[in-house]
Motif scaffolding. Structure first.
Motif, PDB file in Angstrom:
ATOM      1  N   LEU A   1       0.867  -1.149  -0.123  1.00 49.88           N
ATOM      2  CA  LEU A   1       0.090   0.061  -0.082  1.00 49.88           C
ATOM      3  C   LEU A   1       1.061   1.183   0.030  1.00 49.88           C
ATOM      4  O   LEU A   1       1.790   1.474   1.027  1.00 49.88           O
ATOM      5  CB  LEU A   1      -1.158  -0.010   1.121  1.00 49.88           C
ATOM      6  N   PHE A   2       0.829   1.982  -1.235  1.00 50.06           N
ATOM      7  CA  PHE A   2       1.780   3.115  -1.257  1.00 50.06           C
ATOM      8  C   PHE A   2       0.873   4.287  -1.715  1.00 50.06           C
ATOM      9  O   PHE A   2      -0.254   4.318  -1.812  1.00 50.06           O
ATOM     10  CB  PHE A   2       2.606   2.943  -2.358  1.00 50.06           C
ATOM     11  N   HIS A   3       1.519   5.480  -1.411  1.00 54.37           N
ATOM     12  CA  HIS A   3       1.096   6.816  -1.891  1.00 54.37           C
ATOM     13  C   HIS A   3       2.340   7.595  -2.757  1.00 54.37           C
ATOM     14  O   HIS A   3       3.147   7.492  -2.356  1.00 54.37           O
ATOM     15  CB  HIS A   3       0.621   7.806  -0.479  1.00 54.37           C
ATOM     16  N   ALA A   4       1.388   8.349  -3.614  1.00 57.99           N
ATOM     17  CA  ALA A   4       2.624   9.154  -4.394  1.00 57.99           C
ATOM     18  C   ALA A   4       3.286  10.219  -3.270  1.00 57.99           C
ATOM     19  O   ALA A   4       4.455  10.392  -3.529  1.00 57.99           O
ATOM     20  CB  ALA A   4       2.087   9.884  -5.365  1.00 57.99           C
ATOM     21  N   SER A   5       2.551  10.473  -2.409  1.00 59.78           N
ATOM     22  CA  SER A   5       3.325  11.490  -1.295  1.00 59.78           C
ATOM     23  C   SER A   5       4.214  10.718  -0.420  1.00 59.78           C
ATOM     24  O   SER A   5       5.142  11.608   0.028  1.00 59.78           O
ATOM     25  CB  SER A   5       2.024  12.132  -0.193  1.00 59.78           C
ATOM     26  N   ASP A   6       4.390   9.312  -0.551  1.00 57.01           N
ATOM     27  CA  ASP A   6       5.548   8.794  -0.052  1.00 57.01           C
ATOM     28  C   ASP A   6       6.892   9.320  -0.554  1.00 57.01           C
ATOM     29  O   ASP A   6       7.915   9.008   0.065  1.00 57.01           O
ATOM     30  CB  ASP A   6       5.222   7.198  -0.078  1.00 57.01           C
ATOM     31  N   TYR A   7       6.677   9.542  -1.661  1.00 60.56           N
ATOM     32  CA  TYR A   7       7.873   9.939  -2.765  1.00 60.56           C
ATOM     33  C   TYR A   7       8.181  11.242  -2.939  1.00 60.56           C
ATOM     34  O   TYR A   7       9.013  11.840  -3.854  1.00 60.56           O
ATOM     35  CB  TYR A   7       7.645   9.075  -4.211  1.00 60.56           C
ATOM     36  N   PHE A   8       7.390  12.224  -2.203  1.00 61.78           N
ATOM     37  CA  PHE A   8       7.570  13.629  -2.492  1.00 61.78           C
ATOM     38  C   PHE A   8       9.039  14.184  -2.562  1.00 61.78           C
ATOM     39  O   PHE A   8       9.520  14.724  -3.289  1.00 61.78           O
ATOM     40  CB  PHE A   8       6.819  14.522  -1.583  1.00 61.78           C
ATOM     41  N   GLU A   9       9.884  13.792  -1.693  1.00 61.00           N
ATOM     42  CA  GLU A   9      11.435  14.022  -1.267  1.00 61.00           C
ATOM     43  C   GLU A   9      12.273  13.382  -2.530  1.00 61.00           C
ATOM     44  O   GLU A   9      12.981  14.291  -2.831  1.00 61.00           O
ATOM     45  CB  GLU A   9      11.793  13.537  -0.049  1.00 61.00           C
ATOM     46  N   GLN A  10      11.910  12.014  -2.930  1.00 55.53           N
ATOM     47  CA  GLN A  10      12.625  11.528  -3.810  1.00 55.53           C
ATOM     48  C   GLN A  10      12.045  12.277  -5.252  1.00 55.53           C
ATOM     49  O   GLN A  10      13.226  12.525  -6.085  1.00 55.53           O
ATOM     50  CB  GLN A  10      12.320  10.027  -4.002  1.00 55.53           C
ATOM     51  N   LEU A  11      11.178  12.624  -5.316  1.00 54.31           N
ATOM     52  CA  LEU A  11      10.702  13.100  -6.771  1.00 54.31           C
ATOM     53  C   LEU A  11      11.265  14.606  -6.729  1.00 54.31           C
ATOM     54  O   LEU A  11      11.670  15.159  -7.948  1.00 54.31           O
ATOM     55  CB  LEU A  11       9.085  13.467  -6.718  1.00 54.31           C
ATOM     56  N   TYR A  12      11.334  15.291  -5.616  1.00 51.08           N
ATOM     57  CA  TYR A  12      11.951  16.656  -5.741  1.00 51.08           C
ATOM     58  C   TYR A  12      13.369  16.607  -6.010  1.00 51.08           C
ATOM     59  O   TYR A  12      13.928  17.168  -6.673  1.00 51.08           O
ATOM     60  CB  TYR A  12      12.025  17.168  -4.272  1.00 51.08           C
ATOM     61  N   GLN A  13      14.029  15.481  -5.415  1.00 47.93           N
ATOM     62  CA  GLN A  13      15.544  15.298  -5.686  1.00 47.93           C
ATOM     63  C   GLN A  13      15.708  14.902  -7.032  1.00 47.93           C
ATOM     64  O   GLN A  13      16.703  15.536  -7.820  1.00 47.93           O
ATOM     65  CB  GLN A  13      16.204  14.204  -4.963  1.00 47.93           C
TER      66      GLN A  13
ATOM     67  N   MET B   1       3.306  17.120 -11.022  1.00 50.58           N
ATOM     68  CA  MET B   1       2.393  16.845 -11.656  1.00 50.58           C
ATOM     69  C   MET B   1       2.282  15.269 -12.119  1.00 50.58           C
ATOM     70  O   MET B   1       3.178  14.528 -11.817  1.00 50.58           O
ATOM     71  CB  MET B   1       2.486  17.307 -13.241  1.00 50.58           C
ATOM     72  N   TYR B   2       1.022  14.609 -12.569  1.00 50.20           N
ATOM     73  CA  TYR B   2       0.790  13.275 -12.703  1.00 50.20           C
ATOM     74  C   TYR B   2       1.902  12.595 -13.620  1.00 50.20           C
ATOM     75  O   TYR B   2       2.692  11.498 -13.102  1.00 50.20           O
ATOM     76  CB  TYR B   2      -0.822  13.070 -13.137  1.00 50.20           C
ATOM     77  N   ASP B   3       2.183  13.410 -14.622  1.00 47.25           N
ATOM     78  CA  ASP B   3       2.997  12.491 -15.530  1.00 47.25           C
ATOM     79  C   ASP B   3       4.454  12.477 -15.150  1.00 47.25           C
ATOM     80  O   ASP B   3       5.071  11.527 -15.520  1.00 47.25           O
ATOM     81  CB  ASP B   3       2.877  13.173 -17.081  1.00 47.25           C
ATOM     82  N   TYR B   4       4.664  13.282 -14.432  1.00 43.37           N
ATOM     83  CA  TYR B   4       6.215  13.159 -13.994  1.00 43.37           C
ATOM     84  C   TYR B   4       6.081  12.261 -12.646  1.00 43.37           C
ATOM     85  O   TYR B   4       6.955  11.587 -12.632  1.00 43.37           O
ATOM     86  CB  TYR B   4       6.610  14.555 -13.339  1.00 43.37           C
ATOM     87  N   THR B   5       4.957  12.249 -11.734  1.00 39.18           N
ATOM     88  CA  THR B   5       4.830  11.442 -10.519  1.00 39.18           C
ATOM     89  C   THR B   5       4.867   9.914 -10.981  1.00 39.18           C
ATOM     90  O   THR B   5       5.426   9.111 -10.296  1.00 39.18           O
ATOM     91  CB  THR B   5       3.781  11.959  -9.870  1.00 39.18           C
ATOM     92  N   HIS B   6       3.958   9.597 -11.820  1.00 38.24           N
ATOM     93  CA  HIS B   6       3.391   8.085 -12.146  1.00 38.24           C
ATOM     94  C   HIS B   6       4.817   7.346 -12.505  1.00 38.24           C
ATOM     95  O   HIS B   6       4.892   6.278 -11.910  1.00 38.24           O
ATOM     96  CB  HIS B   6       2.318   8.355 -13.090  1.00 38.24           C
ATOM     97  N   CYS B   7       5.442   7.748 -13.471  1.00 37.44           N
ATOM     98  CA  CYS B   7       6.288   6.999 -14.041  1.00 37.44           C
ATOM     99  C   CYS B   7       7.478   6.651 -13.002  1.00 37.44           C
ATOM    100  O   CYS B   7       8.033   5.490 -12.710  1.00 37.44           O
ATOM    101  CB  CYS B   7       7.038   7.486 -15.433  1.00 37.44           C
ATOM    102  N   ILE B   8       7.927   7.717 -12.225  1.00 35.47           N
ATOM    103  CA  ILE B   8       8.719   7.635 -11.196  1.00 35.47           C
ATOM    104  C   ILE B   8       8.308   6.649  -9.967  1.00 35.47           C
ATOM    105  O   ILE B   8       9.025   5.675  -9.631  1.00 35.47           O
ATOM    106  CB  ILE B   8       9.225   8.942 -10.645  1.00 35.47           C
ATOM    107  N   SER B   9       7.224   6.694  -9.757  1.00 33.76           N
ATOM    108  CA  SER B   9       6.527   5.919  -8.506  1.00 33.76           C
ATOM    109  C   SER B   9       6.551   4.618  -9.082  1.00 33.76           C
ATOM    110  O   SER B   9       6.925   3.671  -8.153  1.00 33.76           O
ATOM    111  CB  SER B   9       5.154   6.445  -8.289  1.00 33.76           C
ATOM    112  N   ASP B  10       6.052   4.320 -10.293  1.00 35.31           N
ATOM    113  CA  ASP B  10       6.179   2.854 -11.042  1.00 35.31           C
ATOM    114  C   ASP B  10       7.820   2.343 -10.653  1.00 35.31           C
ATOM    115  O   ASP B  10       7.981   1.092 -10.453  1.00 35.31           O
ATOM    116  CB  ASP B  10       5.950   3.070 -12.445  1.00 35.31           C
ATOM    117  N   ALA B  11       8.774   2.967 -11.074  1.00 31.35           N
ATOM    118  CA  ALA B  11      10.035   2.608 -11.155  1.00 31.35           C
ATOM    119  C   ALA B  11      10.467   2.181  -9.574  1.00 31.35           C
ATOM    120  O   ALA B  11      11.100   1.457  -9.453  1.00 31.35           O
ATOM    121  CB  ALA B  11      10.976   3.752 -11.822  1.00 31.35           C
ATOM    122  N   LEU B  12      10.342   3.398  -8.810  1.00 31.31           N
ATOM    123  CA  LEU B  12      10.731   3.089  -7.373  1.00 31.31           C
ATOM    124  C   LEU B  12       9.961   1.659  -6.817  1.00 31.31           C
ATOM    125  O   LEU B  12      10.494   1.186  -5.815  1.00 31.31           O
ATOM    126  CB  LEU B  12      10.178   4.240  -6.474  1.00 31.31           C
ATOM    127  N   GLU B  13       8.584   1.451  -7.159  1.00 32.87           N
ATOM    128  CA  GLU B  13       8.232   0.186  -6.640  1.00 32.87           C
ATOM    129  C   GLU B  13       8.627  -1.080  -7.512  1.00 32.87           C
ATOM    130  O   GLU B  13       8.044  -2.199  -7.057  1.00 32.87           O
ATOM    131  CB  GLU B  13       6.589   0.517  -6.722  1.00 32.87           C
TER     132      GLU B  13
END
Length: 554
Positions: free
Chosen positions: A98-110, A212-224
């Protein structure tokens, strides 16, 4: 994972995954995800995606995550998140993570800083309208922003100050630097971060910039470690951006995005904005109104998870957009309920019937089977007495052609009981029929009178023993197959989508009904006990579906 005994049918995505497994394209086992936005309740279209993602993972001994795409806090809430978790589990699935895009906010920023340092992202001061105009058209290239060639160090400084909250909402955005002349408009320097001071239900006020979604989604997929990122066809043109972001960041995992046709069901809308409008303007009674195409609404209407899964399996998975007739869903619901629902008797518009030759004060407990084809479902005791109630339209003074129910002077069989004959019709001062006086043949319990056939069978309840109930007759919410095609979808709301009958009587066995129970009310339809309004002894039953398709085309 669950439901491995109910695999999804062959489809092109299964073939892709099968080929990938044979070629060892992915170092890990199959990993999928279901990534809803927590900005509304899930609907029947989401059910197709849930069954697909969880089903593919299950049949390949893989994993499937539930991940909330919570990057737009203005429209999101804990209520929606909790409803989504309930719905996924109710459908029969459980997630591996169970994950949330917000789990990755710091990684997405970096990662965004990394793109800036690589010269592949820049801070832009253009307004949203200016960005839209400069993006160009399908036939004309876009126009570069004056900020596109801002120095890397300046971009980095501005982006860090955006995070620190130094600028007003909308003053700056971060854009990917790709190709303003690309034939794919999604690749013309898309916005990947914006300033928005909104309280987030998980991160509170820690952030004032959101990806934004298009940026977040692919990275979240990769991190998981997702191997196959399955989405609907409207994201097909976004796939190059999905791949571009991952390629520039050189993530260790690069999921494969695969698109399929979304579910388009007749007499239904699945736009969350429009569904929310129906709820907010009180055209329906909440997200779980049984007329709504939400999973919560279908559940409250009495539809089973099995019926929804069967429907999703039956319609299959394709690349071609097409409309599914509502009758296909209703057929799956009827097929499931007919097989598994016990029978019961409910009288919706009662007409009093007195059996003159039945002994006063006598009550019999008649044993009636719960299902005509499934004796293993057992029997129930149904009280029978001198005064019973039947449906008003089961009697006619002047019967129409082929009328096989009760007429004055005629005979009919009571379901599971005796043959009766009507001898007299009593009316009030206005000429309304208020009572029938009849006689019964005591030798006809479970058999026809010797020497004659009685074809008509009607249901009934004992007046003395019957329980009062409210019965809600739900129907399709719209009068036309494609309400989205109308100038205003509200203009084609079905005024008869809900009829409330408040003076109904039901047999005593229904006093033990639970919200998990479904019944076929004899000769009427399939019903369930309402999960919200059946309180303090009040019985409220919702119609799930009619016995036959009343909308069948000529």
């Amino acid at each position: 994972m669950s439901l491995t005994d109910n695999p999804i049918p062959a489809n092109f995505i299964r073939h892709i995954i099968g080929d990938d497994l044979k070629s060892n394209k992915h170092s890990s086992k199959v990993a999928t995800r279901f990534p809803p936005e927590p900005n509304g309740y899930l609907h029947i279209g989401h059910a197709k995606s849930i069954c697909l993602n969880f089903g593919l993972a299950a049949e390949n001994n893989g994993t499937c995550n539930l991940r909330f795409d919570d990057t737009n806090p203005e429209k999101e809430s804990i209520e929606y998140m909790e409803s989504i978790e309930r719905d996924v589990k109710w459908l029969g699935f459980d997630w591996d993570g169970l994950f949330h895009a917000s789990d990755y906010f710091e990684q997405l920023y970096q990662y965004a800083e990394q793109l800036i340092k690589q010269g592949q992202a820049y801070v832009d001061s253009l307004s949203p309208e200016e960005i839209r105009v400069n993006r160009g058209t399908l036939t004309e290239p876009g126009k570069e922003s004056p900020d596109r060639h801002r120095p890397i160090e300046e971009n980095l400084d501005l982006f860090r100050r955006m995070r620190a909250g130094e600028f007003a909402d909308g003053q700056y955005v971060l854009r990917a630097k790709i190709d303003m002349a690309s034939p794919n408009i999604n690749m013309r320097d898309p916005v990947i971060y914006r300033i928005r001071r909104v309280h987030h239900h998980r991160t509170a006020d820690a952030w004032c910039i959101y990806p934004m979604y298009d940026y977040t989604h692919c990275i979240s997929d990769a991190l998981e470690g997702i191997t196959h990122s399955i989405c609907t066809l409207e994201f097909e043109d976004h796939r190059p951006l999905y791949d571009w972001v991952l390629e520039q960041l050189k993530t260790p995992c690069h999921p494969q995005q695969i698109e399929f046709a979304r579910l388009q069901l007749e007499y239904t809308i699945v736009s969350k904005r429009k569904l929310n409008q129906l709820v907010m303007e009180k055209h329906v009674n909440g997200w779980d109104d049984p007329r709504m195409p939400t999973i919560a609404g279908l559940k409250r209407a009495g539809v089973t998870p099995k019926a929804i899964r069967e429907f999703c399996e039956r319609i299959g998975v394709t690349k071609q957009n097409s409309w599914i007739e509502m009758s296909v869903l209703e057929y799956c619901i009827r097929e499931d309920l007919n097989e598994n629902s016990p029978r019961a008797m409910a009288v919706m518009n009662p007409l009093r019937l007195v059996i003159d030759n039945y002994p006063d004060g006598k009550t019999e407990q008649l044993v009636i089977g719960n299902h005509p084809q499934k004796p293993e479902l057992g029997n129930r005791d149904v009280p029978f007495s001198k005064v019973i109630l039947i449906e008003q339209d089961d009697f006619a003074e002047i019967p129409p052609p082929k009328f096989k129910r009760l007429v004055n002077g005629g005979e009919v069989r009571l379901r599971g009981a005796y043959v009766i004959q009507c001898n007299e019709v009593l009316k009030d001062d206005n000429g309304n029929i208020v009572e029938l006086r009849c006689t019964y043949d005591p030798d006809t319990l479970g058999k026809n009178p010797e020497g004659r056939k009685v074809k008509g069978v009607i249901h009934w309840v004992s007046e003395q023993h019957a329980l009062p109930a409210e019965i809600r007759l739900y129907d399709r919410l719209f009068t036309v197959p494609n309400p989205d095609n109308e100038a205003n979808f509200l203009d084609v709301l079905n005024p008869d989508s809900l009829q409330i009958l408040s003076d109904c009587r039901v047999e005593t066995s229904l006093g033990k009904a639970t919200t998990d129970s479904r019944y076929q009310f004899e000769r009427t339809g399939y019903f369930c006990l309402d999960s919200k309004d059946s309180v303090d002894g009040k019985l409220v039953f919702n119609r799930t579906v009619t016995l036959r398709d009343s909308w069948e085309k000529d």
